[in-house]
Design a protein around this motif. Structure first.
Motif, PDB file in Angstrom:
ATOM      1  N   PHE A 104      11.245 -29.111  24.635  1.00 52.07           N
ATOM      2  CA  PHE A 104      11.302 -29.291  23.181  1.00 52.07           C
ATOM      3  C   PHE A 104      12.749 -29.270  22.689  1.00 52.07           C
ATOM      4  CE2 PHE A 104      11.143 -27.490  18.803  1.00 52.07           C
ATOM      5  CZ  PHE A 104      10.578 -28.602  18.196  1.00 52.07           C
TER       6      PHE A 104
ATOM      7  N   CYS B 283      15.360 -30.245  24.281  1.00 53.67           N
ATOM      8  CA  CYS B 283      15.941 -31.561  24.598  1.00 53.67           C
ATOM      9  C   CYS B 283      15.398 -32.623  23.643  1.00 53.67           C
ATOM     10  CB  CYS B 283      15.623 -31.948  26.036  1.00 53.67           C
ATOM     11  SG  CYS B 283      16.437 -30.911  27.245  1.00 53.67           S
ATOM     12  N   ASN B 284      14.077 -32.622  23.435  1.00 52.05           N
ATOM     13  CA  ASN B 284      13.456 -33.584  22.517  1.00 52.05           C
ATOM     14  C   ASN B 284      14.135 -33.517  21.155  1.00 52.05           C
ATOM     15  OD1 ASN B 284       9.962 -33.197  23.571  1.00 52.05           O
ATOM     16  ND2 ASN B 284      11.586 -34.472  24.371  1.00 52.05           N
TER      17      ASN B 284
ATOM     18  N   GLY C 185      17.026 -35.384  20.730  1.00 48.61           N
ATOM     19  CA  GLY C 185      16.871 -36.825  20.894  1.00 48.61           C
ATOM     20  C   GLY C 185      16.755 -37.285  22.333  1.00 48.61           C
ATOM     21  N   ILE C 186      16.469 -36.353  23.262  1.00 52.17           N
ATOM     22  CA  ILE C 186      16.333 -36.733  24.668  1.00 52.17           C
ATOM     23  C   ILE C 186      14.846 -36.811  24.996  1.00 52.17           C
ATOM     24  CG2 ILE C 186      16.859 -36.021  27.036  1.00 52.17           C
ATOM     25  CD1 ILE C 186      19.308 -34.492  25.790  1.00 52.17           C
ATOM     26  N   SER C 187      14.399 -37.962  25.494  1.00 51.20           N
ATOM     27  CA  SER C 187      12.968 -38.150  25.747  1.00 51.20           C
ATOM     28  C   SER C 187      12.505 -37.196  26.843  1.00 51.20           C
ATOM     29  CB  SER C 187      12.689 -39.585  26.173  1.00 51.20           C
ATOM     30  OG  SER C 187      13.247 -39.801  27.452  1.00 51.20           O
ATOM     31  N   THR C 188      11.201 -36.967  26.892  1.00 53.80           N
ATOM     32  CA  THR C 188      10.666 -36.012  27.860  1.00 53.80           C
ATOM     33  C   THR C 188      11.017 -36.405  29.290  1.00 53.80           C
ATOM     34  OG1 THR C 188       8.899 -35.439  26.350  1.00 53.80           O
ATOM     35  CG2 THR C 188       8.541 -34.900  28.659  1.00 53.80           C
TER      36      THR C 188
ATOM     37  N   ASN D 197      13.543 -38.194  30.386  1.00 50.90           N
ATOM     38  CA  ASN D 197      14.956 -37.919  30.637  1.00 50.90           C
ATOM     39  C   ASN D 197      15.244 -36.429  30.702  1.00 50.90           C
ATOM     40  OD1 ASN D 197      15.715 -40.546  30.835  1.00 50.90           O
ATOM     41  ND2 ASN D 197      16.345 -40.740  28.705  1.00 50.90           N
TER      42      ASN D 197
ATOM     43  N   LEU E 294      16.964 -34.548  33.714  1.00 55.05           N
ATOM     44  CA  LEU E 294      18.153 -33.711  33.511  1.00 55.05           C
ATOM     45  C   LEU E 294      17.951 -32.317  34.096  1.00 55.05           C
ATOM     46  CD1 LEU E 294      19.488 -33.916  29.815  1.00 55.05           C
ATOM     47  CD2 LEU E 294      20.783 -34.314  31.899  1.00 55.05           C
TER      48      LEU E 294
END
Lengths: 245, 484, 396
Positions: free
Chosen positions: B435, B437-438, B441-444, B446, B450
């Motif tokens: 969450f 990361c989301n 703005g980082i998709s699940t 990605n 990561l």
């Protein structure tokens, strides 16, 4: 910019938000104050799209778009930023790599070319200096082993990098000593522009001496029970939360 | 000739040959009919013009192999392969000829594209020598002259057997005797080719030595043999990477690697293993049975193993070190990713014999899909291992609820001054991390990539730079489609 | 004097379930080719000549000498696997009849042999007992070349609690014991079982323990093999209900030529269960210690929390310790860890203490007492704790 209408939300079947109405315009700073358990963090998590919270009624429009149609990352790309009350540690993922991935994803969404590595590094340096984040932290893993103050500064640094339209600061003051608080607040104030807006969530009035709100709301038992200007915060500080119950 | 134009020539040369690793190239091969017997072994040895002692050694290994039982492992499901249905020798003819790429599974080609092939060219430009082993015979040896100036010998094993028989006779089987295990015995009998490296006293090998292995001809088992000898105070870094084309039948791969490090010598051995893992239903894929072992023979010698294992339907591999010389050290860094129906049983053995020897084991296992990923390791402190130390850390990450992650460490301590520490954890990716990361703005997908790369970072950072980039991509690719 | 096979065949067939006998006949004698037996062959347990029905020699003096220091609410005394009512004080403890089982799930031939041969044992059934009582089981083994079997069963009904200590005492040198224990904890019940071995230096002991836990039950099993030539303990815990919590503790300390093995398997078959394992080992002289632990987490056992710790110290050049802490995990939402260290006494601490004027030998005593302290401390009955501590410190 943000229109919240009769928002109800629950977690694990317990209704926490019981009809929130709130309208935030570009350029404004709204403070939301409330005792523990009043629903402050639930509101910020619902706006950011955490899946543990279920929206049962109501609507939220952000720049005219239905927020609930968007995934958490799409909301981020649209310009919503949540500074977490407890920023999460992500072992092994370097700060630089993390923020680079986030910035690139946003540029891609906006169909713009991402900054070159040189531009990006320059940007990082500037923003780090702005929030007083030690340079050495960039090479470390996200929030891992950071002090409470470093984690909060790190969140504000990310905010500076992502340049959101609406930033929600969820109890950013908790766990900060007075010096760290001042630095964080200065960073926030520097980032304030006529076309963006803040929602500052806090338990105490202390933070609002540094980040001066245009409007203050008092949240109690899942509803906004009082709205006023910044003097409301002082009044609340004097009389305590029992006053609004 | 300038350095640059020399590189260019080599690239041109490669392009002319149109040698791209992993493509199921239809090269006219001389392939033995399936089956194994003493005549087959004699024939392999004859084609390679091997010295007499080598043939004798192969035959001894073969006779010993026949007396051995096929091993059984608790955490691998495998039927005993039919060794008479495998062909034990294939030699590419001189004129490679390619059919259209349509024959190759498009998924594999797209994987290659994602990996940023052509790799050879990248390696060459970066100044890395490439000794490409296509099927069983080495077809390319680069920078050999340059290495020879320093006295470094880097050639195919077959050439070494002809040109430096005394070295081969002295060291072959000295670390992994043919009696060692079932697949080592088989390899000793029928090994096809591989690499030979010799670093003379006091020489730091000026470049990373690199080899690509691949399995090509249908039903041809691949039995590489690698031998690396580092004389006193020398240094070498050796990279091994593999890709393999799509095959329906399971293919067998049983390699043997032997390393010998003399006083003060250091050998760094890195592997990126990406053999074909089989399709999503668990059909096909390579069976990878490898015996890798290093001997820290001299005092203050050092052997490091770094491996990134993403491929093969079945992996059975324990790069090990015998720390014989006093003050010798060894490291084992491993990332193993398993997806779909892959099975990996990998780890290391650190056998401490010398005084003040030191070893470090860092193992990161990532399981997805319906796969099983096991760490199996042994740390033995012999009675003579005064003040020896070991530290082991084995972490597992589970993604999805159909996979398994297992840890089987064996710790035997026979010396009171020795210290062994072992830690292991098993965890999943926390929803809060995703969450966070989301929200940035980082998709699940990605975010998972990561976090997984972060989980494996300690190991990936040990790889030479160009390999590290490739490894990051490989890990991302191996996880594709399993998150969401 | 006869061997085990002859003895088994001399037993009345009526008393043995045919399935069990068939299982016995079908299994191999545990030998070094088997993963869990690679340090000990058991040929002698099957082929040596022993006395399976020794005469009773136990006296009230023996009982008194052996347990005088331990407090208890009830006492059960056994000699060579048979109940000695003269010496026991069962109070109102319910003792059940021995039930012959036709179960064929055995881990090895020795466990089946116990099922066939054990005539007696402590069979405790507890219901409606909200406050925990302490039952002391004193199991004596006597006579020359005795081969004794005993099987204890403990059944704790829903909501009940019980604390049990079993002390194994040999009265002669050449005994060997095949012991079995099963513990069943119903929902919301709790059981603490502590085993202490105080055996002659030629006595041998093999034990199989099975613990089955229903939902929200709590089980603590601790083992302290204080002395004996060969002591092997195998424990399997099956968590069949959710939120079953288990504490498994042990301290082994082989000296001279003692050989001690601990095999501890925990099967997490249901969600939200917890396991804490703490095993410590010391080895001196030519002592040989083995710890093999495994936590298995089934696919459905989400939210498992399991921590395994094994710490060992070698005190001599000829002592050996083998440690094998394993994890086998098929569920993804789990937190499992294990740590194992084997080393020597902390030299810095030793130096620090010496520099403060504490003599070398005394400093070592202090450090080792510190090392064993946390395991010993897990035993809730103070008199048992002190008994163990005294015996271990005496060995140092």
């Amino acid at each position: 910019m943000l229109e919240i209408l009769n928002l109800h939300a629950s977690v694990e079947g317990n209704e926490i938000l019981k009809g929130i109405n709130l309208s935030v315009k570009a350029g404004e700073i709204h403070a939301i104050m409330g005792p523990n358990g009043s629903g402050k963090s639930t509101l910020s998590n619902v706006l950011a799209g955490h899946n543990a919270f279920e929206v049962t009624k109501g609507s939220v429009l952000f720049e005219g778009k239905n927020l609930f149609d968007l995934s958490p990352e799409e909301r981020a790309w649209e310009g919503i930023f949540l500074a977490f009350q407890y920023p999460v540690e992500i072992p092994g993922v370097s700060m630089t790599n993390f923020i680079k991935t986030a910035v690139e994803a946003k540029y891609k969404y906006q169909e713009k070319d991402a900054p070159s590595p040189a531009e990006f590094l320059k940007m990082m340096k500037e923003k780090q200096a702005m929030v007083g984040l030690a340079k050495s932290l960039a090479g470390r893993s996200v929030n891992e082993g950071f002090s409470g103050g470093e984690k909060k500064k790190n969140d504000i640094f990310q905010m500076a990098m992502l340049e959101p339209k609406l930033a929600i600061l969820d109890e950013t003051d908790s766990g900060l000593d007075i010096d760290a608080l001042r630095i964080v607040a200065e960073g926030v104030n520097t980032l304030k522009k006529p076309d963006n807006a803040y929602i500052v969530i806090t338990h105490y009035q202390r933070l609002l001496e540094y980040i001066v709100p245009d409007v203050v709301h008092i949240l109690h038992d899942g509803k906004i029970v009082k709205t006023g200007d910044k003097s409301l915060a002082f009044e609340l500080e004097k009389k305590g939360y029992d006053w609004v119950k | 000739m300038t350095e640059k134009s020399k590189d260019k020539d080599i690239i041109d040369d490669l392009e002319k040959n149109e040698y791209k690793y992993g493509f199921s190239s239809n090269i006219e091969s001389e392939v033995f009919p399936p089956g194994i017997n003493e005549d087959v072994i004699r024939k392999i040895s004859a084609i390679k013009e091997e010295p007499e002692f080598l043939l004798e050694w192969r035959l001894k290994a073969y006779r010993h192999w026949q007396t051995m039982e096929h091993p059984y492992w608790a955490h691998i499901t495998l039927e005993k392969p039919d060794f008479q249905s495998i062909s034990y020798y294939a030699q590419p003819s001189n004129k490679p000829k390619y059919d259209s790429l349509d024959e190759v599974d498009p998924e594999i080609i797209s994987t290659f594209e994602k990996l940023g092939i052509p790799l050879e060219e990248q390696k060459l430009l970066a100044g890395v020598a490439v000794d490409a082993v296509m099927d069983s015979v080495s077809v390319h040896t680069q920078f050999r002259d340059q290495l020879e100036e320093k006295g470094v010998l880097f050639c195919s094993f077959s050439e070494a057997a002809r040109d430096y028989p005394e070295l081969i006779q002295k060291y072959l089987g000295s670390v992994v005797p043919y009696t060692d295990n079932y697949y080592a015995a088989l390899n000793s009998a029928v090994f096809s080719d591989g690499s030979f490296v010799y670093i003379p006293k006091g020489v730091r090998c000026p470049m990373e030595l690199s080899t690509y292995f691949r399995i090509n001809a249908i039903n041809t088992g691949q039995f590489e043999r690698t031998l690396i000898i580092a004389e006193d105070d020398s240094y070498v870094s050796y990279l091994e990477g593999c890709t393999a084309p799509m095959r329906d039948e399971n293919q067998l791969h049983a390699a043997v690697v032997e390393l010998v490090a003399m006083n003060g010598a250091e050998i760094k051995y890195s592997t990126v293993q990406n053999w074909y893992p089989g399709n999503k239903e668990g059909k096909g894929g390579i069976y990878n049975f490898v015996t890798k072992r290093g001997l820290c023979k001299g005092h203050h010698s050092k052997i490091s193993w770094t491996q990134v294992e993403t491929g093969s339907a079945l992996t059975w591999k324990y790069p090990s070190t015998i720390l014989k010389g006093d003050f010798s050290t060894s490291e084992f860094y491993s990332v193993a990713v398993t997806n779909n129906y892959q099975q990996a049983d990998t780890g290391t053995k650190m056998i401490h014999i010398g005084k003040n020897t030191k070893s470090t084991i860092i193992s990161k296992g990532i399981s997805l899909g319906k796969s099983n990923n096991s760490y199996r390791g042994l740390v033995r402190m012999a009675k003579t291992a005064e003040n020896a130390r070991n530290f082991s850390q084995c972490d597992s990450l589970l993604i999805g609820s159909q996979c398994g992650a297992h840890t089987f460490p064996y710790i035997d301590v026979h010396n009171k001054t020795a210290t062994v520490e072992h830690e292991a954890t098993t965890s999943k990716i926390a929803d809060d991390q995703i969450f966070y990361c989301n929200q940035r703005g980082i998709s699940t997908e990605n975010a998972v990539s990561l976090i997984v790369n972060g989980f494996a970072k300690e190991v990936l950072s040990k790889l030479p730079m160009e390999f590290a980039i490739e490894a990051h991509k490989l890990i991302a690719i191996s996880m594709e489609g399993s998150v969401g | 004097m006869q061997n085990l096979d002859t003895y088994i065949h001399s037993l009345s067939e009526k008393n043995i379930a045919p399935e069990v006998l068939a299982t016995y006949n079908s299994l191999d004698i545990p030998n070094k080719k088997m993963e869990d037996w690679k340090f000990r062959d058991t040929q002698d347990w099957f082929q040596g000549a022993y006395n399976f029905s020794p005469a009773s020699i136990l006296t009230s003096r023996d009982v008194k000498d052996s347990i005088a220091d331990i407090s208890y609410d009830a006492l059960l005394v056994f000699e060579n696997g048979l109940y000695k009512s003269d010496f026991s004080q069962p109070q109102h403890i319910q003792l059940e009849d021995r039930k012959k089982s036709s179960e064929t799930d055995f881990v090895n031939k020795l466990e089946v042999a116990n099922e066939i041969c054990a005539q007696d044992g402590a069979r405790i059934h507890v219901s409606n007992s909200e406050s925990s009582q302490h039952i002391l089981i004193a199991s004596f083994y006597s006579g020359a070349d005795t081969y004794a079997f005993q099987k204890n069963t403990v059944y704790i009904e829903s909501g009940s609690q019980l604390t049990i200590t079993e002390i194994h005492i040999s009265l002669s040198n050449s005994v060997r014991v095949n012991h079995a224990l099963t513990i069943h904890t119903e929902e919301h019940s709790s059981c603490e079982y502590t085993t202490v071995h105080s055996l002659h230096n030629d006595a041998q002991f093999i034990q199989h323990v099975r613990i089955q836990q229903e939902a929200e039950s709590k089980a603590t099993y601790a083992t302290f093999p204080v002395s004996g030539k060969y002591i092997r303990s195998w424990v399997q815990v099956d968590k069949v209900g959710e939120q079953a919590h288990t504490h498994l503790n042990g301290l082994f300390f082989p000296i001279l030529k003692e050989h001690c093995e601990q095999y501890i398997f925990v099967n997490h078959l249901s969600p939200s269960c917890e396991t804490h394992k703490l095993y410590k080992g010391l080895a001196n002289d030519s002592g040989f210690g083995v710890f093999s632990g495994k936590v298995y987490v089934a696919r459905d056992a989400q939210q498992t929390n399991a921590v395994q710790t094994n710490k060992n110290i070698l005190l001599s050049d000829t002592a050996k310790i083998h440690s094998k802490p394993q994890l086998e995990i098929y569920a993804d939402d789990v937190s499992c860890s294990h740590g194992s260290t084997t080393g020597q006494i902390d030299k810095d601490a030793l130096w620090y203490m010496q520099s403060r004027g504490i003599a070398y030998a005394e400093a070592i005593q202090l450090l080792l007492s510190g090392f064993i302290n946390d395991v010993v401390q897990t035993v809730s009955i103070e008199s048992v704790r002190e008994r163990i501590r005294t015996a271990i410190v005496h060995k140092l």
